[in-house]
Design an enzyme around this catalytic site. Structure first.
Site, PDB file in Angstrom:
ATOM      1  N   SER A  39       0.827  -1.200   0.000  1.00 31.62           N
ATOM      2  CA  SER A  39       0.000   0.000   0.000  1.00 31.62           C
ATOM      3  C   SER A  39       0.872   1.266   0.000  1.00 31.62           C
ATOM      4  O   SER A  39       1.637   1.486  -0.930  1.00 31.62           O
ATOM      5  CB  SER A  39      -0.962  -0.045   1.193  1.00 31.62           C
ATOM      6  OG  SER A  39      -1.959   0.931   1.086  1.00 31.62           O
ATOM      7  N   ASP A  72      -9.728  -3.893  -5.243  1.00 25.12           N
ATOM      8  CA  ASP A  72      -8.976  -2.786  -4.643  1.00 25.12           C
ATOM      9  C   ASP A  72      -9.178  -1.531  -5.495  1.00 25.12           C
ATOM     10  O   ASP A  72      -8.969  -1.572  -6.707  1.00 25.12           O
ATOM     11  CB  ASP A  72      -7.493  -3.156  -4.597  1.00 25.12           C
ATOM     12  CG  ASP A  72      -6.624  -2.096  -3.946  1.00 25.12           C
ATOM     13  OD1 ASP A  72      -7.160  -1.068  -3.483  1.00 25.12           O
ATOM     14  OD2 ASP A  72      -5.396  -2.301  -3.910  1.00 25.12           O
ATOM     15  N   HIS A 111      -8.017  -4.830  -0.991  1.00 27.34           N
ATOM     16  CA  HIS A 111      -6.839  -4.118  -0.504  1.00 27.34           C
ATOM     17  C   HIS A 111      -6.520  -4.599   0.911  1.00 27.34           C
ATOM     18  O   HIS A 111      -7.400  -4.786   1.736  1.00 27.34           O
ATOM     19  CB  HIS A 111      -7.125  -2.611  -0.484  1.00 27.34           C
ATOM     20  CG  HIS A 111      -5.917  -1.768  -0.235  1.00 27.34           C
ATOM     21  ND1 HIS A 111      -5.040  -1.408  -1.232  1.00 27.34           N
ATOM     22  CD2 HIS A 111      -5.421  -1.208   0.901  1.00 27.34           C
ATOM     23  CE1 HIS A 111      -4.070  -0.669  -0.740  1.00 27.34           C
ATOM     24  NE2 HIS A 111      -4.274  -0.542   0.560  1.00 27.34           N
TER      25      HIS A 111
END
Length: 308
Positions: free
Chosen positions: A154, A252, A282
């Site tokens: 991320s 995501d 995600h």
């Protein structure tokens, strides 16, 4: 395919509302500090050492994972996710351990300083400086002197891409490989320029209409989001960057920017491997990599890191 049924069970517990509460970094950090598996139930490695690394800007905590007893090791720097304002060494311990064990790399997880107390470029500088420290302490770390890789999830994937750019341009040390797990690579979300921001914008843990608020804590001051060190996807010259493994998740919002970055790397001659995990959301590493569909993510990472 539909969202994985085990992930959907968790999503169904999250109340849905058109009105989202204001994001408070301190509260968000508590979520990352929630209890995880006891140490004895986590993947076991040869040793785990807590250190503090002195850089010219600050002392940065790290956690060093050694896979087995050996004379030397390839080294992987790990930059945790958490939207630049949350996450820590402990929150990502369950992710780092299997990477270390499967790959045979000594892994240095970096506890970089967090926004909004320390906005851009401080987290990036911390990651770069600790990586530079590692490159300069070959004997102490028993580094093999050849393999110095980066990985992150991320926001950590953003930092991986940005440190790779800095290392290429500064030439103070060389990065051999980069691993980006569902990376956040474009911090300008004023326009939903990627289809996944619309398709996956609501109901999958991270919501697209909150991304600007998330990013605002990192972008305090007059920070231009088209700066490649802020939004690495904006870098036009991707030549001579390290080979990359880019992992994305079907549901995501940031899926498409990760996959576009992989395509841009390929166009510039960089060796790239990509894998989209169907039915995943995600942040699926750690939380859902016990599921059969996702168990191979660490083996895939290890295979990439160990390849010539």
């Amino acid at each position: 395919m539909p969202v994985h049924p085990e992930i959907k069970k968790i999503l169904d517990f999250i109340p849905q509302s058109d009105t989202k509460p204001k994001i408070i970094p301190e509260e968000h950090r508590k979520m990352f500090d929630a209890p995880i598996l006891p140490v004895e139930k986590r993947v076991q490695v040869y040793s785990v050492e807590e250190r503090t690394i002195p850089t010219h800007e600050a002392e940065i905590p790290v956690r060093i994972y050694t896979p087995k007893e050996a004379e030397s090791y390839p080294i992987l720097m790990y930059f945790h996710g958490g939207a630049f304002f949350s996450g820590n060494l402990e929150s990502h311990d369950e992710i780092v351990r299997p990477i270390c064990l499967e790959s045979g790399y000594k892994v240095i997880s970096v506890g970089y300083r967090l926004a909004p107390e320390y906005p851009f470029p401080t987290p990036l500088k911390d990651c770069y400086n600790v990586t530079k420290w590692a490159a300069e302490h070959k004997d102490e770390l028993q580094w093999d002197g050849k393999n110095l890789a980066l990985a992150g999830d991320s926001a950590g994937g953003n930092l991986v891409a940005a440190v790779s750019l800095m290392a290429r341009d500064k030439k103070e040390f060389a990065i051999t490989k980069q691993v980006l797990y569902y990376p956040s690579l474009d911090l300008d979300v004023s326009e939903f320029r990627y289809p996944s921001l619309v398709e996956n914008g609501k109901g999958y843990f991270v919501e697209s209409d909150q991304l600007a608020e998330y990013n605002s804590f990192y972008l305090i001051g007059n920070v231009e989001t088209d700066n490649p060190l802020v939004s690495p996807i904006r870098e036009e010259n991707l030549e001579d960057l390290p080979a990359a493994l880019v992992i994305t998740a079907e549901y995501d919002p940031m899926r498409d920017e990760g996959e576009l970055f992989a395509e841009n790397l390929k166009k510039c001659g960089v060796p790239v491997e990509t894998k989209r995990y169907e039915g995943a959301t995600h942040g699926f590493l750690g939380k859902f990599t016990h599921l059969d569909e996702y168990k191979d993510v660490y083996k895939r990472t290890a295979k990439f890191l160990m390849s010539k």
